[in-house]
Design a protein around this motif. Structure first.
Motif: not given
Length: 300
Positions: A128-134, A136-140
């Motif tokens: 879940a943390l990895l997906e959240s990071k991904r 966030a990266e896609r949003a950035v």
């Protein structure tokens, strides 16, 4: 493995109460014992000991602990192996297990002890943390691309405004007027120079009038840009004059120590145009006189 031994029976009783799953194998790979937690972890009771057997270093078909087969020879040799495994469960999500396999001795017998620890919540949190990071990266990345698009749009608009703010106007044959308005920085001075030199070549003009009436401020850098423009035009055979110099700018130009002696100046645009047109008319008259009556272009 003899289960008649009281010591071994007591040990197995303790193992059966553990919250980690425990499998006990003999060196041949036959399952000797599985505690109650194994059934809870795998979701259903194994279909007999043969379903969890390892045989001669290779897992039987459908074994839920596939990595254990690859590590079995090393474990038999005395290595301690910690493995990650995703075990299937009937009717549910796969189970994330941390598998620890090692060789032990109990009641004088050599055994292979395999511990199964449920790490599904930790792995789910990690995923879940990895997906959240991904995300966030896609949003950035999306915001960055949008910002870059807006920056490109602003730059295109700035270029368009610069072109509109520095129009080169041909007011007479061989005479160009460049009205300058606002501030002049390095970037704009480069655009002014490119636009003017291109117009000189395109129209074959030899007179340029720089109207500085609307220039907001003249300092040393702006004076340098203007002189650079005058000299570049001269290299293309066009002479420049300055018109519309206000008193404050005149004082600035005289205190900067730059040589303006070779540049004609006029009070306003009208005076500069009249002078340029007179020069052009005299030049045509001299050219016509040199050609003579017989060489003059026929009228009509």
């Amino acid at each position: 493995m003899s289960r008649g031994s009281a010591a071994l029976a007591a040990l197995l009783g303790v193992i059966d109460e553990l919250r980690d799953g425990v499998l006990v194998y003999d060196p041949a790979g036959e399952l000797a014992f599985a505690n109650a937690r194994v059934e809870e972890l795998l979701g259903e009771a194994p279909a007999g000991p043969e379903a969890l057997a390892i045989g001669k270093g290779a897992l039987v078909s459908g074994h839920p602990l596939e990595p254990l087969g690859r590590a079995w020879p090393d474990v038999l040799g005395g290595a301690r192996k910690r493995l990650a495994c995703r075990a299937p469960r009937a009717g549910g999500r796969p189970l994330d297990l941390e598998v620890l396999a090692r060789r032990v001795s109990a009641a004088g017998e050599a055994l292979i002890l395999v511990e199964l620890r449920d790490v599904t919540p930790q792995k789910q949190a990690e995923r879940a943390l990895l997906e959240s990071k991904r995300q966030a990266e896609r949003a950035v990345l999306a915001r960055t691309e949008e910002l870059q698009r807006k920056i490109r749009l602003v730059e295109e608009q700035e270029r368009a405004l610069l072109e509109l703010s520095t129009p080169v106007i041909q007011v007479w044959e061989g005479v160009l007027v460049l009205p300058l308005v606002g501030g002049i920085d390095r970037r704009r001075s480069s655009q002014i120079l490119d636009s003017l030199l291109g117009s000189i070549v395109e129209t074959a003009s030899d007179r340029v009038i720089l109207d500085v009436t609307g220039v907001s401020m003249v300092d040393e850098s702006v004076s340098g840009y203007l002189l650079k423009t005058v000299r570049a035009a001269r290299l293309l055979g066009a002479s420049c004059s300055l018109v519309g110099i206000p008193p404050a700018m005149a004082r600035s130009l005289t205190t900067l120590g730059l040589d303006w002696s070779a540049v004609e100046t006029f009070r306003n645009l009208r005076a500069g145009l009249e002078a340029a047109i007179r020069v052009q008319q005299r030049a045509r008259s001299r050219l016509a006189a040199q050609r003579g009556p017989g060489l003059a272009s026929p009228a009509g």
